[in-house]
Design a protein around this motif. Structure first.
Motif, mmCIF file in Angstrom:
data_model
loop_
_atom_site.group_PDB
_atom_site.id
_atom_site.type_symbol
_atom_site.label_atom_id
_atom_site.label_comp_id
_atom_site.label_asym_id
_atom_site.label_seq_id
_atom_site.Cartn_x
_atom_site.Cartn_y
_atom_site.Cartn_z
ATOM 1 N N VAL A 1 0.830 -1.200 0.000
ATOM 2 C CA VAL A 1 0.000 0.000 0.000
ATOM 3 C C VAL A 1 0.872 1.261 0.000
ATOM 4 C CG1 VAL A 1 -1.659 1.324 1.372
ATOM 5 C CG2 VAL A 1 -1.957 -1.141 1.095
ATOM 6 N N LEU A 2 1.909 1.276 0.847
ATOM 7 C CA LEU A 2 2.811 2.438 0.871
ATOM 8 C C LEU A 2 3.508 2.613 -0.469
ATOM 9 C CD1 LEU A 2 4.487 2.249 4.395
ATOM 10 C CD2 LEU A 2 2.704 3.808 3.613
ATOM 11 N N GLY A 3 3.926 1.506 -1.075
ATOM 12 C CA GLY A 3 4.568 1.597 -2.384
ATOM 13 C C GLY A 3 3.646 2.186 -3.434
ATOM 14 N N LEU A 4 2.373 1.797 -3.406
ATOM 15 C CA LEU A 4 1.419 2.365 -4.358
ATOM 16 C C LEU A 4 1.205 3.854 -4.115
ATOM 17 C CD1 LEU A 4 -1.289 -0.455 -4.519
ATOM 18 C CD2 LEU A 4 0.217 0.278 -6.371
ATOM 19 N N LEU A 5 1.083 4.249 -2.836
ATOM 20 C CA LEU A 5 0.892 5.668 -2.534
ATOM 21 C C LEU A 5 2.108 6.493 -2.944
ATOM 22 C CD1 LEU A 5 -0.869 5.438 0.949
ATOM 23 C CD2 LEU A 5 -1.915 5.915 -1.263
ATOM 24 N N LEU A 6 3.312 5.964 -2.702
ATOM 25 C CA LEU A 6 4.520 6.677 -3.127
ATOM 26 C C LEU A 6 4.612 6.742 -4.652
ATOM 27 C CD1 LEU A 6 7.184 5.287 -0.618
ATOM 28 C CD2 LEU A 6 6.062 7.517 -0.577
ATOM 29 N N THR B 1 5.337 9.870 -7.413
ATOM 30 C CA THR B 1 6.525 9.906 -8.273
ATOM 31 C C THR B 1 6.236 9.514 -9.715
ATOM 32 O OG1 THR B 1 7.021 7.651 -7.521
ATOM 33 C CG2 THR B 1 8.105 9.454 -6.365
ATOM 34 N N TRP B 2 5.018 9.064 -10.021
ATOM 35 C CA TRP B 2 4.738 8.646 -11.382
ATOM 36 C C TRP B 2 4.753 9.802 -12.395
ATOM 37 C CZ3 TRP B 2 5.205 5.244 -14.837
ATOM 38 C CH2 TRP B 2 4.444 5.248 -16.000
ATOM 39 N N PRO B 3 4.238 11.014 -12.096
ATOM 40 C CA PRO B 3 4.284 12.083 -13.107
ATOM 41 C C PRO B 3 5.684 12.370 -13.656
ATOM 42 C CG PRO B 3 2.754 12.670 -11.380
ATOM 43 C CD PRO B 3 3.445 11.423 -10.920
ATOM 44 N N PRO B 4 6.737 12.552 -12.804
ATOM 45 C CA PRO B 4 8.059 12.749 -13.423
ATOM 46 C C PRO B 4 8.551 11.522 -14.167
ATOM 47 C CG PRO B 4 8.240 12.609 -11.033
ATOM 48 C CD PRO B 4 6.791 12.742 -11.348
ATOM 49 N N SER C 1 14.915 4.559 -12.065
ATOM 50 C CA SER C 1 16.076 4.730 -11.189
ATOM 51 C C SER C 1 16.311 6.203 -10.865
ATOM 52 C CB SER C 1 17.324 4.138 -11.856
ATOM 53 O OG SER C 1 17.151 2.758 -12.124
ATOM 54 N N VAL C 2 16.231 7.068 -11.873
ATOM 55 C CA VAL C 2 16.472 8.497 -11.651
ATOM 56 C C VAL C 2 15.411 9.074 -10.726
ATOM 57 C CG1 VAL C 2 16.483 10.754 -12.779
ATOM 58 C CG2 VAL C 2 17.717 8.836 -13.808
ATOM 59 N N VAL C 3 14.148 8.734 -10.953
ATOM 60 C CA VAL C 3 13.076 9.275 -10.112
ATOM 61 C C VAL C 3 13.204 8.758 -8.689
ATOM 62 C CG1 VAL C 3 10.579 9.277 -9.753
ATOM 63 C CG2 VAL C 3 11.502 9.631 -12.032
ATOM 64 N N VAL D 1 11.957 0.268 3.353
ATOM 65 C CA VAL D 1 12.820 -0.248 2.274
ATOM 66 C C VAL D 1 11.991 -1.041 1.264
ATOM 67 C CG1 VAL D 1 14.728 -1.806 1.764
ATOM 68 C CG2 VAL D 1 14.889 -0.244 3.699
ATOM 69 N N LEU D 2 11.097 -1.899 1.758
ATOM 70 C CA LEU D 2 10.248 -2.671 0.846
ATOM 71 C C LEU D 2 9.350 -1.758 0.013
ATOM 72 C CD1 LEU D 2 9.144 -5.692 3.087
ATOM 73 C CD2 LEU D 2 10.702 -5.743 1.134
ATOM 74 N N ALA D 3 8.794 -0.710 0.650
ATOM 75 C CA ALA D 3 7.933 0.219 -0.084
ATOM 76 C C ALA D 3 8.716 0.939 -1.177
ATOM 77 C CB ALA D 3 7.308 1.223 0.881
ATOM 78 N N LEU D 4 9.959 1.331 -0.887
ATOM 79 C CA LEU D 4 10.776 2.006 -1.900
ATOM 80 C C LEU D 4 11.125 1.066 -3.049
ATOM 81 C CD1 LEU D 4 13.152 4.075 0.401
ATOM 82 C CD2 LEU D 4 11.320 4.954 -1.044
ATOM 83 N N LEU D 5 11.445 -0.185 -2.727
ATOM 84 C CA LEU D 5 11.735 -1.153 -3.788
ATOM 85 C C LEU D 5 10.501 -1.401 -4.654
ATOM 86 C CD1 LEU D 5 13.925 -3.757 -1.868
ATOM 87 C CD2 LEU D 5 14.675 -2.122 -3.595
ATOM 88 N N LEU D 6 9.341 -1.546 -4.008
ATOM 89 C CA LEU D 6 8.110 -1.735 -4.775
ATOM 90 C C LEU D 6 7.798 -0.503 -5.619
ATOM 91 C CD1 LEU D 6 5.889 -3.509 -2.100
ATOM 92 C CD2 LEU D 6 6.813 -4.515 -4.176
ATOM 93 N N MET D 7 8.064 0.693 -5.078
ATOM 94 C CA MET D 7 7.863 1.913 -5.863
ATOM 95 C C MET D 7 8.713 1.892 -7.119
ATOM 96 S SD MET D 7 8.659 5.869 -4.805
ATOM 97 C CE MET D 7 10.416 5.660 -5.161
#
Length: 371
Positions: free
Chosen positions: A49-54, A58-61, A77-79, A169-175
């Motif tokens: 859920v956190l990964g989806l919210l993040l 970050t999806w627009p850039p 990777s850049v975003v 960390v898991l949320a960032l990886l999923l993002m």
């Protein structure tokens, strides 16, 4: 004369009521099973859920970079790196000014404690130094006797911090993976589903994604309004660390109830230490007014427009979510209610406009094109 009841119609009505009641019980039982399963899988669902919210942030850039011809992995990777840098910068924006003025804050706290002791020594309390020393000795004795429970509390707190780091960390990886492979998910999902589900589920998922994006954007706008209003009020009072407090207020807007209480308590404490009791009370009144406006005016109005939900529905959803699951429930109540509304609206569309019957192949065999 009163009409004679029809036994046949009465039995039919009772059978219909019994059938509807049984169906409702089955639906409630299935909902309870789903909630129980979600509770068992929560350590996996919460990072998702956190990964989806993040990802909605970050999806627009990422979409902009992909539209300029960047490979999906490079854009993701850049975003992701830019997001981590921005998060680090926000933390530094709060921590560096606080560290720079930590000496003044410490002196203010010490002076505040001294003033409280002087006030307590006078009427009407008349608490002398001997009584204060005795209370300190009693507190120290209780502290020593409760060493075991304190150690348990510390260990539990450390475990919570470790779990929070793992979840982050898991949320960032999923993002990152969502940014990289997200556009390929719906076509893949459509290939895995049979019949009408291959069309219905991807459409509902796409609308749900748009709804999550609207929720995050509306929550960010509410946090920005809070940060501006509270920041201006603290600046007018001459409270130090206005910028870190405004940033903290903006971030805390994403954590309902507890976030607002924490940010408000920090602002009032700093106002008390630096400016005195009068300015602290004014700051408290300002924060209470702004938070009441946020909870009862800004948030319902902004989210009702972005999510297509009435303001009263949002208020009731947050109340129900907080009563069922605390802070996490209040955080997820509005997006869950919006997703339920998306599913309901789609079902209503399909029931109102049933799919057309397939045409007879024998009558239109000449128009058939073989791929």
């Amino acid at each position: 004369m009163p009409a004679t009841p029809n036994p046949t119609k009465t039995r039919a009505a009772l059978r219909l009521s019994a059938r509807i009641s049984l169906e409702l019980l089955l639906i409630l039982a299935m909902a309870a099973v789903v909630l129980w399963a979600m509770g068992r899988m929560w350590p996996v669902l919460w990072p998702l859920v956190l990964g989806l919210l993040l990802t909605t942030l970050t999806w627009p850039p990422a979409r902009f970079l992909r539209g300029r011809g960047w490979p999906p992995a490079l854009a993701a990777s850049v975003v992701t790196v830019l997001f981590l840098l921005a998060a680090t910068g926000i933390v530094a924006l709060i921590a560096v000014p606080v560290a720079a003025q930590s000496g003044e804050l410490t002196d203010g706290v010490t002076e505040g404690i001294h003033q409280v002791r002087q006030w307590a020594a006078g009427p009407p309390l008349n608490i002398g130094d001997a009584q204060i020393a005795k209370a300190s000795d009693t507190a120290a004795a209780r502290l020593q006797s409760g060493t075991g429970s304190i150690v348990t509390t510390v260990v539990t707190g450390m475990s919570t911090v470790v779990d929070g780091l793992i979840t982050t960390v898991l949320a960032l990886l999923l993002m990152f993976f969502f940014l990289k492979d997200g556009p390929r998910f719906l076509p893949w999902l459509a290939r895995q589903l049979p019949g009408r589900l291959a069309t219905d589920i991807p459409v509902v998922a796409a609308r749900g994604w748009d709804t999550l994006g609207a929720f995050v954007r509306s929550q960010a706008l509410v946090g920005l309004l809070d940060a501006i209003l509270i920041g201006l009020g603290l600046w007018a009072l001459g409270v130090p660390l206005v910028l870190p407090l405004a940033v903290l207020t903006f971030i805390s807007a994403f954590v309902p109830i507890v976030g607002a209480l924490f940010a408000g308590a920090v602002a009032v404490l700093i106002a008390l230490v630096s400016n005195g009791l009068t300015d602290a009370l004014i700051a408290l009144a300002l924060i209470v007014v702004v938070q009441q406006l946020e909870g009862n005016v800004f948030q319902p109005m902004i989210q009702s427009r972005g999510l297509g939900l009435h303001a009263a529905v949002i208020l009731l959803a947050v109340t129900l979510g907080s009563s069922l699951a605390g802070v996490v429930g209040s955080l997820l109540a509005v997006p869950v209610a919006a997703l339920i509304a998306v599913i309901w609206n789609y079902l209503r569309e399909q029931l109102g406009h049933p799919p057309e019957e397939p045409e007879d192949d024998d009558q239109h065999s000449d128009d058939t094109v073989t791929p």
